[in-house]
Design a protein around this motif. Sequence first.
Motif, PDB file in Angstrom:
ATOM      1  N   TYR A  11     -62.266 -48.425  82.808  1.00  0.00           N
ATOM      2  CA  TYR A  11     -62.725 -47.624  83.939  1.00  0.00           C
ATOM      3  C   TYR A  11     -63.910 -48.326  84.590  1.00  0.00           C
ATOM      4  O   TYR A  11     -64.775 -48.855  83.894  1.00  0.00           O
ATOM      5  CB  TYR A  11     -63.143 -46.231  83.455  1.00  0.00           C
ATOM      6  N   GLY A  12     -63.947 -48.346  85.930  1.00  0.00           N
ATOM      7  CA  GLY A  12     -65.058 -48.969  86.628  1.00  0.00           C
ATOM      8  C   GLY A  12     -65.428 -48.209  87.886  1.00  0.00           C
ATOM      9  O   GLY A  12     -64.561 -47.637  88.559  1.00  0.00           O
ATOM     10  N   LEU A  13     -66.727 -48.197  88.195  1.00  0.00           N
ATOM     11  CA  LEU A  13     -67.216 -47.512  89.389  1.00  0.00           C
ATOM     12  C   LEU A  13     -68.380 -48.303  89.976  1.00  0.00           C
ATOM     13  O   LEU A  13     -69.260 -48.769  89.246  1.00  0.00           O
ATOM     14  CB  LEU A  13     -67.686 -46.092  89.059  1.00  0.00           C
ATOM     15  N   TYR A  14     -68.356 -48.443  91.297  1.00  0.00           N
ATOM     16  CA  TYR A  14     -69.496 -49.018  92.006  1.00  0.00           C
ATOM     17  C   TYR A  14     -69.818 -48.106  93.183  1.00  0.00           C
ATOM     18  O   TYR A  14     -68.940 -47.743  93.960  1.00  0.00           O
ATOM     19  CB  TYR A  14     -69.171 -50.423  92.526  1.00  0.00           C
ATOM     20  N   GLU A  43     -70.846 -48.412  86.818  1.00  0.00           N
ATOM     21  CA  GLU A  43     -70.368 -47.809  85.572  1.00  0.00           C
ATOM     22  C   GLU A  43     -69.114 -48.551  85.115  1.00  0.00           C
ATOM     23  O   GLU A  43     -68.193 -48.761  85.909  1.00  0.00           O
ATOM     24  CB  GLU A  43     -70.024 -46.327  85.759  1.00  0.00           C
ATOM     25  N   PHE A  44     -69.090 -48.940  83.845  1.00  0.00           N
ATOM     26  CA  PHE A  44     -67.916 -49.606  83.280  1.00  0.00           C
ATOM     27  C   PHE A  44     -67.676 -49.072  81.868  1.00  0.00           C
ATOM     28  O   PHE A  44     -68.626 -48.902  81.100  1.00  0.00           O
ATOM     29  CB  PHE A  44     -68.110 -51.124  83.222  1.00  0.00           C
ATOM     30  N   THR A  45     -66.425 -48.818  81.555  1.00  0.00           N
ATOM     31  CA  THR A  45     -66.058 -48.373  80.218  1.00  0.00           C
ATOM     32  C   THR A  45     -64.754 -49.047  79.815  1.00  0.00           C
ATOM     33  O   THR A  45     -63.810 -49.117  80.613  1.00  0.00           O
ATOM     34  CB  THR A  45     -65.861 -46.848  80.157  1.00  0.00           C
ATOM     35  N   VAL A  46     -64.699 -49.546  78.578  1.00  0.00           N
ATOM     36  CA  VAL A  46     -63.468 -50.095  78.030  1.00  0.00           C
ATOM     37  C   VAL A  46     -63.249 -49.466  76.656  1.00  0.00           C
ATOM     38  O   VAL A  46     -64.217 -49.275  75.891  1.00  0.00           O
ATOM     39  CB  VAL A  46     -63.522 -51.641  77.935  1.00  0.00           C
ATOM     40  N   ALA A  47     -62.006 -49.096  76.356  1.00  0.00           N
ATOM     41  CA  ALA A  47     -61.711 -48.412  75.094  1.00  0.00           C
ATOM     42  C   ALA A  47     -60.429 -48.975  74.491  1.00  0.00           C
ATOM     43  O   ALA A  47     -59.483 -49.335  75.209  1.00  0.00           O
ATOM     44  CB  ALA A  47     -61.573 -46.914  75.311  1.00  0.00           C
ATOM     45  N   LEU A  48     -60.406 -49.046  73.172  1.00  0.00           N
ATOM     46  CA  LEU A  48     -59.236 -49.506  72.428  1.00  0.00           C
ATOM     47  C   LEU A  48     -58.866 -48.441  71.407  1.00  0.00           C
ATOM     48  O   LEU A  48     -59.674 -48.085  70.539  1.00  0.00           O
ATOM     49  CB  LEU A  48     -59.532 -50.828  71.718  1.00  0.00           C
ATOM     50  N   ARG A  61     -64.944 -47.465  71.794  1.00  0.00           N
ATOM     51  CA  ARG A  61     -65.281 -47.456  73.221  1.00  0.00           C
ATOM     52  C   ARG A  61     -66.636 -48.129  73.437  1.00  0.00           C
ATOM     53  O   ARG A  61     -67.589 -47.902  72.693  1.00  0.00           O
ATOM     54  CB  ARG A  61     -65.318 -46.020  73.744  1.00  0.00           C
ATOM     55  N   PHE A  62     -66.688 -48.942  74.503  1.00  0.00           N
ATOM     56  CA  PHE A  62     -67.950 -49.554  74.946  1.00  0.00           C
ATOM     57  C   PHE A  62     -68.168 -49.192  76.405  1.00  0.00           C
ATOM     58  O   PHE A  62     -67.251 -49.308  77.233  1.00  0.00           O
ATOM     59  CB  PHE A  62     -67.922 -51.075  74.795  1.00  0.00           C
ATOM     60  N   ALA A  63     -69.385 -48.754  76.735  1.00  0.00           N
ATOM     61  CA  ALA A  63     -69.700 -48.338  78.106  1.00  0.00           C
ATOM     62  C   ALA A  63     -71.019 -48.961  78.552  1.00  0.00           C
ATOM     63  O   ALA A  63     -71.918 -49.214  77.738  1.00  0.00           O
ATOM     64  CB  ALA A  63     -69.784 -46.816  78.199  1.00  0.00           C
ATOM     65  N   TYR A  64     -71.110 -49.192  79.852  1.00  0.00           N
ATOM     66  CA  TYR A  64     -72.312 -49.774  80.440  1.00  0.00           C
ATOM     67  C   TYR A  64     -72.603 -49.069  81.752  1.00  0.00           C
ATOM     68  O   TYR A  64     -71.718 -48.898  82.594  1.00  0.00           O
ATOM     69  CB  TYR A  64     -72.113 -51.267  80.695  1.00  0.00           C
TER      70      TYR A  64
END
Length: 218
Positions: A11-14, A43-48, A61-64
Amino acid sequence: KLSSKDALWFYGLYQNSPFNETLPFTGATLPGFGNTNPEKTYEFTVALNHTFSPTSLNEFRFAYLRFNYTANEPQNIVNPSAYGFTGITPQAPSLESLPVMSVGSSSNPLFTLGFSTNGPQPRVQNTYQVTDNFSKVYGHHTFKVGFNMDRLEINNPFYNSMSGDYAFGATGTFSTGNPEADFLLGFPDTFAQGSGSIIRARAREYYSYGQDQWQVRP
C-alpha cells in the motif's frame, strides 16, 4: 499471490497539500510578507502472509510514515542586504527574509513589517513500524500472539528571528520620543537575532500480546 502458502500486498500514499497565508505568524501586520506552509505526507506498507498449515498462519508487516511540514516559510526569499541591512547573516539562507520591524509600544502598537519572529520551522517526522502476528487453531482454541515495534523520529529546526528583529518603541537612548520618527531615522530601541535551534527527538515503543479464544460450541 506468490505461492499456495505466501501472499504479498503493498500500500502506498502520497499527499501534497501546501497552503498560503497573507500575514505570517507573529510577524508583519501589513500585507506583502506572506508565508507558505508546504505539507507532504508519505505512507507505505508491505505485508507478507505465510500459511504454515491449514491451522497455522503468520502475518508480517512493515510500515513507514513520513510527515514533511515546513511551517511558516516566507513566500519571498530575500536577503536583508538587498534592502540595505548590514551585518545580518541568516543561518539558513534558503529561508531568509526581511527583519521584523515593530513600530509602537506594547500598549499602542502601530504596525509591524518584515517576516516572522517564530519561523521558519521545517519539520520532518518519520515513523517506522514492524508488526508480526501468529495464529494457531488447536481444537476448540484459537491461539494468537503478536509483536509490534515503532521507531519515532522528529527533526524540527526552529529559526526564530533568524533575519533579525527590531523594536521601535521610543524608549531607546537616542530616541526622538516618537516611534514613527525613530523608524524613519533608523533609531531602534533593541535588536535581536536568533542563532537557530533544532529538536532531534528519538523514541521506540514495543508492544506484545497473547490471546486464547475458546469456542465452547460449534
